[in-house]
Design a protein around this motif. Structure first.
Motif, PDB file in Angstrom:
ATOM      1  N   MET A   1      43.985  25.047  19.769  1.00 16.04           N
ATOM      2  CA  MET A   1      42.690  26.112  19.439  1.00 16.04           C
ATOM      3  C   MET A   1      42.000  26.484  21.033  1.00 16.04           C
ATOM      4  N   MET A   2      41.907  24.735  20.887  1.00 18.88           N
ATOM      5  CA  MET A   2      40.765  24.710  22.418  1.00 18.88           C
ATOM      6  C   MET A   2      41.750  25.028  23.886  1.00 18.88           C
ATOM      7  N   ILE A   3      42.657  24.292  23.462  1.00 21.21           N
ATOM      8  CA  ILE A   3      43.020  25.112  24.987  1.00 21.21           C
ATOM      9  C   ILE A   3      43.229  26.361  25.127  1.00 21.21           C
ATOM     10  N   PHE A   4      43.623  27.097  24.613  1.00 20.02           N
ATOM     11  CA  PHE A   4      43.958  28.636  24.200  1.00 20.02           C
ATOM     12  C   PHE A   4      42.278  29.272  25.252  1.00 20.02           C
ATOM     13  N   LEU A   5      40.737  28.758  24.409  1.00 20.46           N
ATOM     14  CA  LEU A   5      39.820  28.671  24.823  1.00 20.46           C
ATOM     15  C   LEU A   5      39.835  29.036  26.530  1.00 20.46           C
ATOM     16  N   PHE A   6      39.818  27.569  26.704  1.00 17.43           N
ATOM     17  CA  PHE A   6      39.661  27.208  27.944  1.00 17.43           C
ATOM     18  C   PHE A   6      40.508  27.936  29.298  1.00 17.43           C
ATOM     19  N   ARG A   7      41.395  28.394  28.357  1.00 20.90           N
ATOM     20  CA  ARG A   7      42.754  29.513  29.694  1.00 20.90           C
ATOM     21  C   ARG A   7      42.126  30.836  29.230  1.00 20.90           C
ATOM     22  N   ILE A   8      41.311  30.702  28.515  1.00 18.99           N
ATOM     23  CA  ILE A   8      41.030  32.650  28.637  1.00 18.99           C
ATOM     24  C   ILE A   8      39.809  32.074  29.657  1.00 18.99           C
ATOM     25  N   LEU A   9      38.695  31.026  29.708  1.00 19.22           N
ATOM     26  CA  LEU A   9      37.519  30.819  30.447  1.00 19.22           C
ATOM     27  C   LEU A   9      38.028  30.710  31.445  1.00 19.22           C
ATOM     28  N   ILE A  10      39.043  30.279  31.869  1.00 18.21           N
ATOM     29  CA  ILE A  10      39.567  30.004  33.408  1.00 18.21           C
ATOM     30  C   ILE A  10      40.131  32.036  33.513  1.00 18.21           C
ATOM     31  N   LYS A  11      41.333  32.216  33.422  1.00 23.08           N
ATOM     32  CA  LYS A  11      41.677  33.305  33.229  1.00 23.08           C
ATOM     33  C   LYS A  11      40.366  34.642  33.550  1.00 23.08           C
ATOM     34  N   MET A  12      38.480  34.692  33.079  1.00 24.59           N
ATOM     35  CA  MET A  12      37.823  35.187  33.142  1.00 24.59           C
ATOM     36  C   MET A  12      36.753  34.605  34.404  1.00 24.59           C
ATOM     37  N   HIS A  13      36.951  33.343  34.542  1.00 24.81           N
ATOM     38  CA  HIS A  13      36.061  32.924  35.997  1.00 24.81           C
ATOM     39  C   HIS A  13      37.048  33.397  37.042  1.00 24.81           C
ATOM     40  N   ALA A  14      38.783  33.135  36.866  1.00 21.61           N
ATOM     41  CA  ALA A  14      38.873  34.338  38.273  1.00 21.61           C
ATOM     42  C   ALA A  14      39.099  35.446  38.767  1.00 21.61           C
ATOM     43  N   LEU A  15      39.365  35.975  37.653  1.00 20.84           N
ATOM     44  CA  LEU A  15      38.447  37.319  37.439  1.00 20.84           C
ATOM     45  C   LEU A  15      37.418  37.983  37.659  1.00 20.84           C
ATOM     46  N   TYR A  16      36.758  36.762  37.581  1.00 27.78           N
ATOM     47  CA  TYR A  16      35.094  37.148  38.449  1.00 27.78           C
ATOM     48  C   TYR A  16      34.725  36.738  40.055  1.00 27.78           C
ATOM     49  N   HIS A  17      35.519  35.430  40.455  1.00 32.50           N
ATOM     50  CA  HIS A  17      35.539  35.658  41.796  1.00 32.50           C
ATOM     51  C   HIS A  17      36.440  36.062  42.376  1.00 32.50           C
ATOM     52  N   SER A  18      37.326  36.973  41.924  1.00 27.99           N
ATOM     53  CA  SER A  18      38.339  38.323  42.620  1.00 27.99           C
ATOM     54  C   SER A  18      37.459  39.103  43.190  1.00 27.99           C
ATOM     55  N   LEU A  19      36.836  39.930  41.686  1.00 29.48           N
ATOM     56  CA  LEU A  19      35.973  41.016  41.825  1.00 29.48           C
ATOM     57  C   LEU A  19      35.033  40.556  43.699  1.00 29.48           C
ATOM     58  N   LEU A  20      34.168  39.312  42.671  1.00 28.41           N
ATOM     59  CA  LEU A  20      33.198  38.801  43.504  1.00 28.41           C
ATOM     60  C   LEU A  20      33.645  39.410  45.008  1.00 28.41           C
ATOM     61  N   ASN A  21      34.889  38.518  45.351  1.00 31.86           N
ATOM     62  CA  ASN A  21      35.448  38.615  47.078  1.00 31.86           C
ATOM     63  C   ASN A  21      35.688  40.141  47.290  1.00 31.86           C
ATOM     64  N   ARG A  22      35.943  40.948  46.175  1.00 28.21           N
ATOM     65  CA  ARG A  22      36.401  42.438  46.926  1.00 28.21           C
ATOM     66  C   ARG A  22      35.279  42.917  46.878  1.00 28.21           C
ATOM     67  N   ALA A  23      34.328  42.782  46.010  1.00 25.86           N
ATOM     68  CA  ALA A  23      32.940  43.618  46.100  1.00 25.86           C
ATOM     69  C   ALA A  23      32.197  42.510  48.193  1.00 25.86           C
ATOM     70  N   ASN A  24      32.233  41.595  47.932  1.00 22.77           N
ATOM     71  CA  ASN A  24      32.333  41.678  49.671  1.00 22.77           C
ATOM     72  C   ASN A  24      32.659  41.610  50.575  1.00 22.77           C
ATOM     73  N   LEU A  25      34.169  42.051  50.335  1.00 23.02           N
ATOM     74  CA  LEU A  25      34.753  42.973  51.320  1.00 23.02           C
ATOM     75  C   LEU A  25      34.615  44.118  51.902  1.00 23.02           C
ATOM     76  N   GLU A  26      34.555  44.748  50.825  1.00 22.95           N
ATOM     77  CA  GLU A  26      33.850  46.308  50.418  1.00 22.95           C
ATOM     78  C   GLU A  26      32.340  46.520  50.667  1.00 22.95           C
ATOM     79  N   ALA A  27      31.628  45.367  50.482  1.00 24.35           N
ATOM     80  CA  ALA A  27      30.332  45.558  51.324  1.00 24.35           C
ATOM     81  C   ALA A  27      30.597  45.612  52.695  1.00 24.35           C
ATOM     82  N   ALA A  28      31.152  44.966  52.680  1.00 19.14           N
ATOM     83  CA  ALA A  28      31.190  44.969  54.889  1.00 19.14           C
ATOM     84  C   ALA A  28      32.215  45.519  55.951  1.00 19.14           C
ATOM     85  N   LYS A  29      32.769  46.818  54.776  1.00 18.71           N
ATOM     86  CA  LYS A  29      33.432  47.148  55.599  1.00 18.71           C
ATOM     87  C   LYS A  29      32.300  49.139  54.795  1.00 18.71           C
ATOM     88  N   TYR A  30      31.747  48.770  54.271  1.00 16.00           N
ATOM     89  CA  TYR A  30      30.554  49.735  54.071  1.00 16.00           C
ATOM     90  C   TYR A  30      29.412  49.958  55.468  1.00 16.00           C
TER      91      TYR A  30
END
Length: 136
Positions: A1-30
């Motif tokens: 059960m703990m491994i499953f929760l860690f995997r979810i947290l890692i996925k959420m963390h990766a998604l957060y950073h991906s969205l942050l990088n995309r926002a950084n790029l879009e802001a520079a393009k803007y």
């Protein structure tokens, strides 16, 4: 059960950073940065305070930690001299097609990187690179 929760947290963390990088790029393009097709930036890149001075070609890969410096920090000192109160040191940065910029590089103002070039990791680029070259 703990491994499953860690995997979810890692996925959420990766998604957060991906969205942050995309926002950084879009802001520079803007703010005026020109970016070609198939631009790959998997992690944080610092586009500086004047992204409108940056032009990036097609099929360019830029690794994490790369910094674009499109203005000189010496302006503060220069403006204290008589006759230079309005001095500005700005310069364009242009990256050609099919280029790869390595981890933690610094690209200074007034630099052009030609087509099919590779800039090695931890490099400071203060002069232009001709087409089909590798700088390390």
């Amino acid at each position: 059960m703990m491994i499953f929760l860690f995997r979810i947290l890692i996925k959420m963390h990766a998604l957060y950073h991906s969205l942050l990088n995309r926002a950084n790029l879009e802001a520079a393009k803007y703010r005026g940065m020109k970016v070609g097709r198939s631009f790959n930036m998997p992690d944080k890149v610092f586009f500086g305070t004047e992204p409108y001075l940056i032009e990036i070609g097609d099929h360019v890969n830029i690794a994490a930690g790369v910094r674009f410096v499109n203005h000189g920090g010496t302006t503060t000192l220069l403006r204290k001299l008589p006759g230079y109160e309005d001095a500005r040191i700005l310069g364009r940065i242009k990256i050609g097609n099919n280029c790869t910029i390595g981890l933690n590089c610094v690209i200074m103002q007034d630099v052009q990187i030609g087509n099919n070039c590779i800039l090695g990791a931890n490099s400071v680029l203060s002069q232009s690179m001709p087409d089909n070259t590798v700088f390390i």
